[in-house]
Design an enzyme around this catalytic site. Structure first.
Site, PDB file in Angstrom:
ATOM      1  N   CYS A   1       0.804  -1.227   0.000  1.00  0.00           N
ATOM      2  CA  CYS A   1       0.000   0.000   0.000  1.00  0.00           C
ATOM      3  C   CYS A   1       0.834   1.272   0.000  1.00  0.00           C
ATOM      4  O   CYS A   1       0.278   2.369  -0.029  1.00  0.00           O
ATOM      5  CB  CYS A   1      -0.947  -0.015   1.193  1.00  0.00           C
ATOM      6  SG  CYS A   1      -1.987  -1.494   1.213  1.00  0.00           S
TER       7      CYS A   1
ATOM      8  N   GLU B   1      -0.833   4.083  14.051  1.00  0.00           N
ATOM      9  CA  GLU B   1      -0.508   5.368  13.435  1.00  0.00           C
ATOM     10  C   GLU B   1      -0.728   6.527  14.399  1.00  0.00           C
ATOM     11  O   GLU B   1       0.015   7.505  14.390  1.00  0.00           O
ATOM     12  CB  GLU B   1      -1.319   5.569  12.154  1.00  0.00           C
ATOM     13  CG  GLU B   1      -0.813   6.731  11.318  1.00  0.00           C
ATOM     14  CD  GLU B   1      -1.417   6.792   9.935  1.00  0.00           C
ATOM     15  OE1 GLU B   1      -0.956   7.609   9.123  1.00  0.00           O
ATOM     16  OE2 GLU B   1      -2.365   6.025   9.647  1.00  0.00           O
TER      17      GLU B   1
ATOM     18  N   LYS C   1      -9.855   7.776   3.414  1.00  0.00           N
ATOM     19  CA  LYS C   1     -10.306   6.495   2.863  1.00  0.00           C
ATOM     20  C   LYS C   1     -11.789   6.241   3.096  1.00  0.00           C
ATOM     21  O   LYS C   1     -12.371   5.334   2.488  1.00  0.00           O
ATOM     22  CB  LYS C   1      -9.448   5.356   3.413  1.00  0.00           C
ATOM     23  CG  LYS C   1      -8.021   5.383   2.860  1.00  0.00           C
ATOM     24  CD  LYS C   1      -7.164   4.259   3.402  1.00  0.00           C
ATOM     25  CE  LYS C   1      -5.782   4.248   2.756  1.00  0.00           C
ATOM     26  NZ  LYS C   1      -4.965   5.437   3.064  1.00  0.00           N
TER      27      LYS C   1
END
Length: 400
Positions: free
Chosen positions: A161, A306, A324
C-alpha cells in the site's frame, strides 16, 4: 532535498474522475463507497470506479487490455494530463522523462479470468491471455510509457500500500541524480478477487463503510483508483503562465520495520522513522506542519499504531485525518490519490476531516479532525504504510 514541483496531476476513484471531482466530494462530504457488487460473496463495501468496464484502450495498445490498464488509461486522459506530458516531452526529449509507478495488483483480474477459462483437459490458459502485458507487475509502466510516447527510465514499484507514494521517492532520486529531467509518477490498483478474498481471510473487511479513526471502526473497504503526477525541478519552464503557486514535493522518507507480514509494528517504529526522515529531508520541524494525512485504513491495529506514531512525532497540536472513508483503501494507488486530494485541499484552504466518524477513538492522543476545518494547510505530511513494514511519508507544500 531540493523541492520538485507537480506541474500536472490527476486522479480517478470511486468519488469521481479528476482532481475537481475529489475536491467537490471533500467539500460536500459525500463518499463513493457502495455495497460490494464486484465479488458479493465477500460482503462489505467497496470503492468501485464507474465506467471501467465500458472503457476501451486505443487500438494501438489493445494487447494491454485489462481492468488495471483501463483504469490507468482513464486517469491519463483526465485533467489534461497527456497534454502536459507532451509539452514536457517536447522540452526535454522523450528519453529524459522517466516513468516511475506503483501497483500491488497490476492486471491480476486478467489472470483470474484466464484461469477460469483454462482448458479442462490440459489446464492451458486461453491463447488470448498475454501475461506480460496484463498481470505482470511491469505491465502498468510499459503501458503508460507507450501511451505517453516516453523513452526514459521506466520502473514499477510494488511495496504493497506504499507503492505509489514510494514512486515519488525513486523518481526524485532519478531527477536529482541527473538521470532524467522529469518523471511521471503515481500508479493504479484495481479491484480483483484475490485482494477481496485475501483481506476477508484476514478478517479485515468492514461490514459497513470504513470509518478510519472512529471508536467503533471495524475494518477496511477495498477501493480502486489511478492517479499520476508530472514531477519537474522548480526552475523548469513554466507552462501555466506563472499565475499561481504550485504543489511541490518538499521532502520524503521511507523505512521498513519488517515487524510482521500483515500487522503493523505496535509502537509504529517504521512509521515514526519515515515521518522523521521526511521532515529532515524537507528541512522542517514538526511544528511547521499544518496537517497529517493519515494512512488511516480503518482497522483497529493500523489506526491505533498510526496514532501512536503521529503523537510521537507531532504531539497533539497538528490536525490529523484520513480520506479512505470517501474512496476506500485503494492499496498501491492510495499514495498518489491522497497527494492529489491533499493538493486540492491545500489550494482551497481547508483540512478534510474523517468521513463517517461519530466519535474519534477516545484512546487516541493525536488531534483527529472528524469534520472539515477551514484553516490554511500550507505544509502537509502524507503517510502511506504497506504490509511487510513498508512505510513512506511525503512532505507537500506550495512554491512559486
Amino acid at each position: 532535498m531540493q523541492p520538485l514541483v507537480l506541474t500536472a496531476s490527476t486522479a480517478i476513484s470511486a468519488v469521481g474522475r479528476g482532481a475537481g471531482a475529489h475536491l467537490d466530494a471533500m467539500r460536500a462530504r459525500t463518499g463513493g463507497l457502495r455495497r460490494n457488487d464486484f465479488e458479493p460473496s465477500v460482503g462489505g463495501w467497496i470503492g468501485r470506479v464507474e465506467g471501467v468496464e465500458a472503457h476501451r484502450l486505443p487500438p494501438a495498445v489493445a494487447a494491454f487490455e485489462c481492468r488495471n490498464n483501463r483504469l490507468a488509461d482513464m486517469a491519463l486522459r483526465t485533467d489534461g494530463f497527456i497534454d502536459a506530458v507532451a509539452e514536457a516531452r517536447a522540452v526535454y526529449g522523450a528519453g529524459r522523462v522517466a516513468v516511475v509507478l506503483g501497483t500491488s495488483t497490476s492486471g491480476i483480474t486478467a489472470g483470474e479470468d484466464a484461469y477460469g477459462q483454462r482448458d479442462a483437459a490440459s489446464g492451458a490458459l486461453p491463447d488470448g491471455f498475454h501475461y506480460d502485458l496484463t498481470q505482470d507487475m511491469f505491465s502498468l509502466g510499459r503501458y503508460v510509457r507507450a501511451v505517453l510516447g516516453l523513452r526514459g527510465p521506466t520502473l514499477v514499484v510494488s511495496t504493497a500500500c506504499a507503492s505509489s507514494a514510494r514512486s515519488f521517492v525513486d523518481a526524485a532520486q532519478l531527477i536529482h541524480s541527473g538521470v532524467c529531467d522529469a518523471a511521471v509518477v503515481g500508479g493504479a490498483d484495481s479491484l480483483c478477487r484475490m485482494t477481496l478474498h485475501g483481506f476477508a481471510a484476514l478478517e479485515l473487511i468492514s461490514p459497513d463503510p470504513c470509518r478510519p479513526c472512529d471508536a467503533g471502526r471495524a475494518g477496511i473497504s477495498i477501493g480502486e483508483a489511478a492517479g499520476f503526477a508530472l514531477l519537474e525541478r522548480v526552475d523548469a519552464p513554466r507552462r501555466d503562465g506563472g499565475s499561481h503557486d504550485r504543489l511541490a514535493l518538499l521532502g520524503m522518507g521511507a523505512a521498513s520495520d519488517a515487524y510482521h507480514m500483515s500487522s503493523p509494528h505496535p509502537e509504529g517504529a517504521g512509521a515514526v522513522a519515515a515521518m522523521r526522515r521526511a521532515l529532515l529531508s524537507a528541512g522542517l520541524a514538526p511544528a511547521q506542519v499544518d496537517w497529517v494525512n493519515l494512512h488511516g485504513t480503518g482497522t483497529r491495529a493500523n489506526d491505533a499504531m498510526e496514532d501512536l506514531a503521529v503523537f510521537q512525532v507531532f504531539g497533539n497540536t497538528v490536525p490529523c485525518s484520513a480520506t479512505k472513508g470517501w474512496t476506500g483503501h485503494t492499496l498501491g494507488a492510495c499514495g498518489i490519490l491522497e497527494v492529489v486530494i491533499a493538493g486540492q485541499c491545500m489550494a482551497n484552504g481547508f483540512v478534510a476531516g474523517c468521513l463517517g466518524v461519530a466519535a474519534a477513538d477516545p484512546v487516541f492522543q493525536a488531534d483527529v479532525a472528524v469534520a472539515n476545518r477551514e484553516q490554511p494547510a500550507r505544509i502537509v505530511v502524507s503517510n502511506s504504510f504497506g504490509f511487510g513494514g513498508a512505510n513512506c511519508s511525503l512532505v507537500l507544500g506550495r512554491v512559486a
